[in-house]
Enzyme design. Structure first.
Site, PDB file in Angstrom:
ATOM      1  N   HIS A 163       0.815  -1.100  -0.038  1.00 26.83           N
ATOM      2  CA  HIS A 163      -0.204   0.175  -0.078  1.00 26.83           C
ATOM      3  C   HIS A 163       0.925   1.369  -0.046  1.00 26.83           C
ATOM      4  O   HIS A 163       1.260   1.551   0.971  1.00 26.83           O
ATOM      5  CB  HIS A 163      -0.941  -0.119   1.310  1.00 26.83           C
ATOM      6  CG  HIS A 163      -2.089   0.951   0.941  1.00 26.83           C
ATOM      7  ND1 HIS A 163      -2.235   1.922   0.135  1.00 26.83           N
ATOM      8  CD2 HIS A 163      -3.228   0.923   1.941  1.00 26.83           C
ATOM      9  CE1 HIS A 163      -3.431   2.751   0.265  1.00 26.83           C
ATOM     10  NE2 HIS A 163      -4.103   2.198   1.245  1.00 26.83           N
ATOM     11  N   HIS A 166      -2.947   6.858  -1.014  1.00 24.24           N
ATOM     12  CA  HIS A 166      -3.982   7.351  -0.178  1.00 24.24           C
ATOM     13  C   HIS A 166      -3.307   8.105   1.075  1.00 24.24           C
ATOM     14  O   HIS A 166      -3.972   8.179   2.157  1.00 24.24           O
ATOM     15  CB  HIS A 166      -5.000   6.364   0.071  1.00 24.24           C
ATOM     16  CG  HIS A 166      -5.717   5.746  -1.047  1.00 24.24           C
ATOM     17  ND1 HIS A 166      -6.289   4.515  -0.988  1.00 24.24           N
ATOM     18  CD2 HIS A 166      -5.716   6.160  -2.125  1.00 24.24           C
ATOM     19  CE1 HIS A 166      -6.799   4.169  -2.128  1.00 24.24           C
ATOM     20  NE2 HIS A 166      -6.487   5.360  -2.953  1.00 24.24           N
ATOM     21  N   TYR A 168      -1.078   7.327   3.263  1.00 22.42           N
ATOM     22  CA  TYR A 168      -0.670   6.288   4.357  1.00 22.42           C
ATOM     23  C   TYR A 168       0.832   6.356   4.388  1.00 22.42           C
ATOM     24  O   TYR A 168       1.504   7.084   3.362  1.00 22.42           O
ATOM     25  CB  TYR A 168      -1.287   4.851   4.213  1.00 22.42           C
ATOM     26  CG  TYR A 168      -2.756   5.203   4.686  1.00 22.42           C
ATOM     27  CD1 TYR A 168      -3.260   5.599   5.733  1.00 22.42           C
ATOM     28  CD2 TYR A 168      -3.815   4.899   3.546  1.00 22.42           C
ATOM     29  CE1 TYR A 168      -4.839   5.714   5.814  1.00 22.42           C
ATOM     30  CE2 TYR A 168      -5.119   4.821   3.524  1.00 22.42           C
ATOM     31  CZ  TYR A 168      -5.466   5.352   4.880  1.00 22.42           C
ATOM     32  OH  TYR A 168      -6.995   5.629   4.819  1.00 22.42           O
TER      33      TYR A 168
END
Ligand SMILES: Cc1cc2nc3c(=O)[nH]c(=O)nc-3n(C[C@H](O)[C@H](O)[C@H](O)COP(=O)(O)O)c2cc1C
Length: 340
Positions: A163, A166, A168
């Site tokens: 990931h 977004h 993060y």
């Protein structure tokens, strides 16, 4: 045959069609990150509905890396059994399964734990001010990504997705908007990419080369001075030789701002990433119509398409698309009468 229903092969993984369910947090684990009955029903329903590749929601590599304290976890060996039960049930119904390995960084809402970020800048005035990561913290988180990847292998996942989107933790390192570090992890594009590079290297130490490793990115930050698709392409080109096989292209989430969204709003960014990196991409964003998905695939704008909220509304989207596009899809035998 519509391209939607063509197989896709990446490394040792054969996916039966071009439809992916992207990671979507369900906030339904217990507060120790364990899989619950809900997850088995939820993911199995999409497998039964014909989705080719299901990517499990953001799964935390350490407790303070959770977005919420109801996130799934993979920070302990005791998480493997529950995650394996999800892989097994999705395989039983014909879907391949990936897992998104995640660290929330400054966007963690677990406010009884400290939160970490490249620089001590809060996401909003309602969220915790993060602690700037030391080099020891960086080493520790990189190590935890590697240990989590090993657990993902033991649980039987077909793909790992890192990931990096977004806003993060990994995205925070990549973005000049929120990474103000003066050391070798901040400043130049090469420095801002270093943390992602180290995470990828650590994951690849345990994730076999024949298995696909995907990176999710935010290809546009919607604020002046933030990264755009061409910057992300440069970042990917700087790290892809560490073993990234495919890119899942999303946008936004780094800072609070307005985003102009409409069906297919992120596909143009996916095309740029595909073109400039030479890697296959997964594109999506507010897609619902089989005709639109078919257009994206046939015009080689992406190798796969993801449908998020549409698959929450309709787990049988793939079979409905088959009817619309007049394909003979062999729905599950139990449901055959519904498709005659
Ligand atoms: C309920 C929900 C949870 C989400 N959780 C995640 C997540 O865990 N990881 C992630 O990368 N994106 C997450 N997203 C973003 C989706 O993966 C997807 O990119 C987004 O919904 C846009 O696609 P769509 O318009 O087809 O829904 C989430 C979206 C929704 C609606």
């Amino acid at each position: 045959m519509s391209k939607i229903f063509e197989q896709y092969q990446i490394k040792d993984l054969t996916i039966k069609n071009r439809i992916a369910m992207p990671p979507m947090c369900m906030y339904s684990a217990d507060n120790a990150g364990y899989v619950q009955g809900f997850h088995r029903v939820h993911y199995a329903a999409r497998a039964l509905g014909g989705v080719g590749l299901i990517i499990l929601e953001a799964t935390a590599i350490e407790p303070k890396g959770r977005i919420s304290d109801r996130d799934l976890g993979i920070w302990d060996d005791s998480h493997i059994e529950g995650l394996k039960s999800l892989v097994d049930i999705c395989h039983e119904y014909g879907a391949k399964v990936g897992i998104q390995l995640a660290h929330a960084g400054r966007k963690s809402t677990v406010d009884y734990m400290e939160c970490l970020a490249p620089s001590p800048i809060a996401f909003s005035d309602r969220m915790q001010k993060p602690r700037e990561m030391t080099k020891e913290d960086i080493k520790d988180v990189v190590d935890k990504f590697g240990k989590s990847a090993k657990r993902a292998l033991e649980a039987g996942f077909d793909m790992i997705e890192i990931h990096g989107a977004h806003g993060y933790l990994i995205n925070e390192f990549l973005s000049p908007l929120v990474n103000h570090r003066q050391d070798e992890y901040g400043g130049s594009l090469e420095n801002r990419s270093r943390f992602l590079k180290e995470v990828t290297q650590e994951v690849r130490k345990v994730w076999p080369l024949e298995k696909p490793l995907q990176l999710r990115i935010s290809a546009h930050e919607y604020v002046e001075g933030g990264n755009e698709a061409l910057d992300l392409a440069d970042i990917i080109n700087a790290v892809k030789d560490e073993g990234i096989d495919m890119v899942n292209v999303s946008t936004g989430g780094v800072v609070l701002c307005d985003m102009n969204v409409y069906p297919g709003y992120q596909v143009k960014h996916a095309e740029i990433i595909r073109d400039k990196t030479g890697l296959p991409v997964m594109a999506g964003g507010l897609l619902t119509s089989p005709l639109m998905v078919d257009e994206i695939l046939n015009n080689h704008r992406a190798e796969m398409v993801y449908l998020g909220r549409e698959l929450l509304r309709n787990p049988h989207w793939v079979y409905d698309a088959g009817i619309m596009l007049k394909e003979d899809l062999n729905p599950p035998i139990q449901y055959e009468r519904a498709y005659r």
